[in-house]
Motif scaffolding. Sequence first.
Motif, PDB file in Angstrom:
ATOM      1  N   ARG A  67       0.826  -1.190   0.000  1.00  0.00           N
ATOM      2  CA  ARG A  67       0.000   0.000   0.000  1.00  0.00           C
ATOM      3  C   ARG A  67       0.864   1.244   0.000  1.00  0.00           C
ATOM      4  O   ARG A  67       1.914   1.277   0.614  1.00  0.00           O
ATOM      5  CB  ARG A  67      -0.854   0.054   1.254  1.00  0.00           C
ATOM      6  CG  ARG A  67      -1.984  -0.887   1.225  1.00  0.00           C
ATOM      7  CD  ARG A  67      -2.728  -0.774   2.540  1.00  0.00           C
ATOM      8  NE  ARG A  67      -3.684  -1.854   2.651  1.00  0.00           N
ATOM      9  CZ  ARG A  67      -4.789  -1.910   1.932  1.00  0.00           C
ATOM     10  NH1 ARG A  67      -5.085  -0.928   1.100  1.00  0.00           N
ATOM     11  NH2 ARG A  67      -5.605  -2.912   2.043  1.00  0.00           N
ATOM     12  N   ASP A  70       0.361   7.243   1.732  1.00  0.00           N
ATOM     13  CA  ASP A  70      -0.354   8.531   1.725  1.00  0.00           C
ATOM     14  C   ASP A  70      -1.637   8.545   0.907  1.00  0.00           C
ATOM     15  O   ASP A  70      -2.358   9.533   0.904  1.00  0.00           O
ATOM     16  CB  ASP A  70       0.569   9.625   1.168  1.00  0.00           C
ATOM     17  CG  ASP A  70       1.820   9.741   1.996  1.00  0.00           C
ATOM     18  OD1 ASP A  70       1.688   9.694   3.239  1.00  0.00           O
ATOM     19  OD2 ASP A  70       2.914   9.845   1.414  1.00  0.00           O
ATOM     20  N   SER A  71      -1.889   7.472   0.181  1.00  0.00           N
ATOM     21  CA  SER A  71      -3.101   7.510  -0.639  1.00  0.00           C
ATOM     22  C   SER A  71      -3.754   6.139  -0.614  1.00  0.00           C
ATOM     23  O   SER A  71      -3.371   5.283   0.167  1.00  0.00           O
ATOM     24  CB  SER A  71      -2.756   7.896  -2.078  1.00  0.00           C
ATOM     25  OG  SER A  71      -2.086   6.826  -2.708  1.00  0.00           O
ATOM     26  N   LEU A  72      -4.733   5.945  -1.480  1.00  0.00           N
ATOM     27  CA  LEU A  72      -5.415   4.654  -1.513  1.00  0.00           C
ATOM     28  C   LEU A  72      -4.849   3.755  -2.603  1.00  0.00           C
ATOM     29  O   LEU A  72      -5.455   2.769  -2.980  1.00  0.00           O
ATOM     30  CB  LEU A  72      -6.913   4.871  -1.742  1.00  0.00           C
ATOM     31  CG  LEU A  72      -7.642   5.550  -0.590  1.00  0.00           C
ATOM     32  CD1 LEU A  72      -9.107   5.730  -0.934  1.00  0.00           C
ATOM     33  CD2 LEU A  72      -7.503   4.735   0.683  1.00  0.00           C
ATOM     34  N   ILE A  92     -10.990   1.737  -2.812  1.00  0.00           N
ATOM     35  CA  ILE A  92     -11.288   0.875  -1.676  1.00  0.00           C
ATOM     36  C   ILE A  92     -11.485  -0.549  -2.164  1.00  0.00           C
ATOM     37  O   ILE A  92     -12.256  -0.804  -3.082  1.00  0.00           O
ATOM     38  CB  ILE A  92     -12.539   1.399  -0.944  1.00  0.00           C
ATOM     39  CG1 ILE A  92     -12.193   2.747  -0.296  1.00  0.00           C
ATOM     40  CG2 ILE A  92     -13.010   0.418   0.089  1.00  0.00           C
ATOM     41  CD1 ILE A  92     -13.347   3.406   0.383  1.00  0.00           C
ATOM     42  N   LEU A  93     -10.758  -1.466  -1.551  1.00  0.00           N
ATOM     43  CA  LEU A  93     -10.866  -2.869  -1.938  1.00  0.00           C
ATOM     44  C   LEU A  93     -12.090  -3.486  -1.263  1.00  0.00           C
ATOM     45  O   LEU A  93     -12.514  -3.037  -0.205  1.00  0.00           O
ATOM     46  CB  LEU A  93      -9.597  -3.614  -1.503  1.00  0.00           C
ATOM     47  CG  LEU A  93      -8.341  -3.213  -2.282  1.00  0.00           C
ATOM     48  CD1 LEU A  93      -7.092  -3.714  -1.572  1.00  0.00           C
ATOM     49  CD2 LEU A  93      -8.400  -3.754  -3.701  1.00  0.00           C
TER      50      LEU A  93
ATOM     51  N   LEU B 524     -11.097   8.354   0.085  1.00  0.00           N
ATOM     52  CA  LEU B 524      -9.868   8.991   0.553  1.00  0.00           C
ATOM     53  C   LEU B 524      -9.349   8.356   1.826  1.00  0.00           C
ATOM     54  O   LEU B 524     -10.022   7.553   2.468  1.00  0.00           O
ATOM     55  CB  LEU B 524     -10.067  10.502   0.739  1.00  0.00           C
ATOM     56  CG  LEU B 524     -10.936  10.966   1.887  1.00  0.00           C
ATOM     57  CD1 LEU B 524     -10.709  12.451   2.082  1.00  0.00           C
ATOM     58  CD2 LEU B 524     -12.394  10.728   1.599  1.00  0.00           C
ATOM     59  N   ARG B 525      -8.112   8.707   2.128  1.00  0.00           N
ATOM     60  CA  ARG B 525      -7.444   8.204   3.318  1.00  0.00           C
ATOM     61  C   ARG B 525      -7.660   9.241   4.395  1.00  0.00           C
ATOM     62  O   ARG B 525      -7.352  10.417   4.210  1.00  0.00           O
ATOM     63  CB  ARG B 525      -5.959   8.076   2.978  1.00  0.00           C
ATOM     64  CG  ARG B 525      -5.085   7.584   4.065  1.00  0.00           C
ATOM     65  CD  ARG B 525      -3.661   7.532   3.532  1.00  0.00           C
ATOM     66  NE  ARG B 525      -2.783   6.900   4.498  1.00  0.00           N
ATOM     67  CZ  ARG B 525      -2.265   7.525   5.535  1.00  0.00           C
ATOM     68  NH1 ARG B 525      -2.528   8.798   5.729  1.00  0.00           N
ATOM     69  NH2 ARG B 525      -1.468   6.871   6.366  1.00  0.00           N
ATOM     70  N   GLY B 603     -13.592   1.854   4.418  1.00  0.00           N
ATOM     71  CA  GLY B 603     -12.886   0.901   3.573  1.00  0.00           C
ATOM     72  C   GLY B 603     -12.078  -0.033   4.447  1.00  0.00           C
ATOM     73  O   GLY B 603     -12.625  -0.793   5.235  1.00  0.00           O
ATOM     74  N   GLU B 604     -10.765   0.060   4.366  1.00  0.00           N
ATOM     75  CA  GLU B 604      -9.944  -0.812   5.188  1.00  0.00           C
ATOM     76  C   GLU B 604      -9.007   0.018   6.064  1.00  0.00           C
ATOM     77  O   GLU B 604      -8.757   1.180   5.759  1.00  0.00           O
ATOM     78  CB  GLU B 604      -9.136  -1.755   4.302  1.00  0.00           C
ATOM     79  CG  GLU B 604      -8.247  -1.000   3.340  1.00  0.00           C
ATOM     80  CD  GLU B 604      -8.618  -1.289   1.900  1.00  0.00           C
ATOM     81  OE1 GLU B 604      -8.073  -2.255   1.377  1.00  0.00           O
ATOM     82  OE2 GLU B 604      -9.420  -0.546   1.316  1.00  0.00           O
ATOM     83  N   LEU B 606      -5.657   1.491   7.378  1.00  0.00           N
ATOM     84  CA  LEU B 606      -4.349   1.736   6.778  1.00  0.00           C
ATOM     85  C   LEU B 606      -3.350   1.971   7.910  1.00  0.00           C
ATOM     86  O   LEU B 606      -3.688   1.800   9.082  1.00  0.00           O
ATOM     87  CB  LEU B 606      -4.424   2.955   5.848  1.00  0.00           C
ATOM     88  CG  LEU B 606      -5.516   2.869   4.778  1.00  0.00           C
ATOM     89  CD1 LEU B 606      -5.654   4.187   4.040  1.00  0.00           C
ATOM     90  CD2 LEU B 606      -5.223   1.750   3.798  1.00  0.00           C
ATOM     91  N   GLU B 607      -2.140   2.387   7.552  1.00  0.00           N
ATOM     92  CA  GLU B 607      -1.141   2.597   8.599  1.00  0.00           C
ATOM     93  C   GLU B 607      -1.453   3.833   9.447  1.00  0.00           C
ATOM     94  O   GLU B 607      -2.209   4.696   9.033  1.00  0.00           O
ATOM     95  CB  GLU B 607       0.242   2.778   7.944  1.00  0.00           C
ATOM     96  CG  GLU B 607       0.779   1.490   7.349  1.00  0.00           C
ATOM     97  CD  GLU B 607       1.876   1.775   6.338  1.00  0.00           C
ATOM     98  OE1 GLU B 607       2.653   2.711   6.567  1.00  0.00           O
ATOM     99  OE2 GLU B 607       1.937   1.059   5.322  1.00  0.00           O
ATOM    100  N   ALA B 612      -9.315   4.005   5.123  1.00  0.00           N
ATOM    101  CA  ALA B 612      -9.861   4.383   3.824  1.00  0.00           C
ATOM    102  C   ALA B 612     -11.340   4.659   4.036  1.00  0.00           C
ATOM    103  O   ALA B 612     -12.033   3.857   4.649  1.00  0.00           O
ATOM    104  CB  ALA B 612      -9.675   3.251   2.827  1.00  0.00           C
ATOM    105  N   VAL B 613     -11.815   5.817   3.575  1.00  0.00           N
ATOM    106  CA  VAL B 613     -13.196   6.196   3.800  1.00  0.00           C
ATOM    107  C   VAL B 613     -13.823   6.595   2.470  1.00  0.00           C
ATOM    108  O   VAL B 613     -13.172   7.230   1.634  1.00  0.00           O
ATOM    109  CB  VAL B 613     -13.299   7.379   4.791  1.00  0.00           C
ATOM    110  CG1 VAL B 613     -14.752   7.758   5.035  1.00  0.00           C
ATOM    111  CG2 VAL B 613     -12.618   7.044   6.098  1.00  0.00           C
TER     112      VAL B 613
END
Lengths: 153, 653
Positions: A67, A70-72, A92-93, B524-525, B603-604, B606-607, B612-613
């Motif tokens: 991943r 900073d981004s998706l 988004i997965l 977006l994150r 979403g999932e 992340l770090e 993820a939204v």
Amino acid sequence: MTPKRKQRLLIVMFIVVGVSVAVGLTLFALNQNINLFYSPTQIAAGEAPQDTRIRAGGMVVDGSVKRDPDSLFVQFDITDYDKTVTVEYTGILPDLFREGQGIVAQGSINEKGVLNAVEVLAKHDENYMPPEVAEALAKAGKMPQPEGQEFNK
Amino acid sequence: MIDMVVPELGEFSLILALCLSVLLAIVPLVGASRGNVLWMNFARPLSKGMFLFTLFSFICLSWSFLYNDFSVAYVASNSNSALPWYYRMSAVWGGHEGSLLLWALILAAWTLAVAVKSRNLPQDIISRVLAVMGWISVGFYLFILFTSSPFERHLPAFPQEGADLNPLLQDFGLIVHPPMLYMGYVGFAVSFAFAIAALLSGRLDAAWARWSRPWTSVAWAFLTLGIALGSWWAYYELGWGGWWFWDPVENASLMPWLVGTALIHSLAVTEKRGVFKSWTVLLAIFAFSLSLLGTFLVRSGVLTSVHAFASDPERGLFILVMLAIVIGGSLLLYALRAGQMRSESSFGLLSRESLLLVNNVLLVVSCAMVLLGTIYPLIVDALGMGKLSVGPPYFNALFVPLGAILVVFMGIGVISRWKQMQLSMLVQQLWLPGVVALVLGVGSTWLFAAELKPWVTLGLVLAWWVVLSGLRDLYNRLRHRREKLAGLLKQTRSYYGMVLAHLGVAVLVVGVALVSIYSEQRDLRMQPGDSISFRDYTFIYDGNRHVEGPNYTSDQGQIRVLLNGEPYTEMHPEKRLYTARGNVMTEAAIDPGFTRDLYVALGEPLENGAWAVRVQYKPYVRWLWLGGLLMTFGGLLAASDPRYRKRRAMAAA
């Protein structure tokens, strides 16, 4: 030919022409919008056309999911246990996406042989495998044996 | 002790229902062809018995679910003792076997309804109708008993705990969506049975159409509701805010709906004017055949779809054979008997009859096009020409123009007269609604977005067109009445049913146009403290909280929403882990509104605690289902018209 018959013939011809045009247009629209399925082996062999929307499927390779912090943006490999293909995707997965899971990605192959996916599909049933993926795996002789139904997980 | 054998009782009961259905399929039919009243009289009691035994069987299965009898294989794979009781009940139809049992129960219920509600139909017709229902029931009972019995046991070593219901299905939508959809699918079996009975008896007249009409309208209404509920469920449960995907299984329900819509219009012509008879019969046959085809597509697992069950090919083969028998048999009968049908009147080129014919042609063509797109991948695969799928652009490219033309004709059709009318009269009546629709449509598009996008403008103009031509029709009806209000009350329920259903189409068109073009989505994150603004709303992410549910644990996002800078609401999208199966599920948070929905889904992870939204703004999305509801009520209202009962009473007297 009597005038009445002539009129009927005309109507029949109109119908035939009308139907042919309709069918022709429909088939044209259909051909513009079909997405052919390719297995990783086929893609590695260069059978898949570049820059055309295709579907590709396989199992997500363990440890291949990377991943961007900073981004998706996400990158992972899919395999039919013979060849692997790298998939890149931003977004988004699906919930059931995970390593070792069978997935189908839609997108196009770029010049580096990487699949730029616009959509990643994983099905909402852990025992379910997309039929295309199952067949590709069977062809490569790598179909995982089903574990049988498990309870008490 | 008796509770040990409940599943066996269920199975026996189903076998008894099968026996009764075999009798129902044969005895009244023989009686009708021989004119034997005693044999024909068996039809009603046999229908009742079939229903009671199927109901008992269904209760047995529900009992096993309610008391967590995991020795039953189907219960073990679809339930869990941690599941709340209402989901244990709806889990009865959460898998393949149980949903077929539900199908059989609903078929038996329709059969019962026909048996009870048709006191005044001629004896030979009703025996034939019920016998045809019996034939269909035989097929489904055999299917259940031979390929998919829900009562099979895991003995002696059965699991102590069930594998749980698929979390996607642990939801109110699943409780109501399948029964409604099946009511529709199976309801077309009644129209089919009436058509076959008419072909068998050779009595295809206006009376036949009148008997068949209310049943068809009710079935259509349920199918509409079922599809609308399915769309609504997919929207809030699948987590990506889509409401129609052109998924093969959605198409499978849309096809009988399109043909069914054609059928209710064609039945109207047959009843009022005695024409289109053979066409109507053909539509009734196709509506039910397409329902069966839908079952085949869903149950055989031949297509990739969100509904795909892990299923075995034997089942698909069984349904395919059944489909071949139903279509082949009924078309053969049709070919033998259609020649005897005679039109009772004629009609001019410009008349309500020919406009309804246009409606029928457009609907059937749309259906054929959906069918082609749905089974094309199957055909190509069967020919060994590779695997492919047909994308939504194909369906949109063909369906949208056809739908638009259909809606244009809808406005003209409402105004038109039976038998023959002048073009000048049509123009004289419709020019004003047309111009006003154009002005209002363009105006409302401009008001909405301060721009004119072609598809949105078209959609809104068409919606106004339907409303205004309907008003013009109402004006025509009341013009010569002195008491306008009394005149309004004098209009029939059929008429108001039609008005509601057409209004539903207009509302649906508005929804489709606006939500398709003006939806906004951001993936977006987000880290705690991050915010995003669009439209007039600001979404602030405050991190996640841990929540424990009855059979799941959940990460619940805390999102504050500001409207124009003022606090507006809080939204709590969830990411749930269902422990029994280890399934992860997205539970979107929706702030519903009449003119827009706010839609947030996680979403999932992340770090660094970020997630993820997905944030969405969906204008007028509720109008889609509002339109569906209006159509449903329209269908039910039309079916409840006292005229159907009154005429029957007269016929009996």
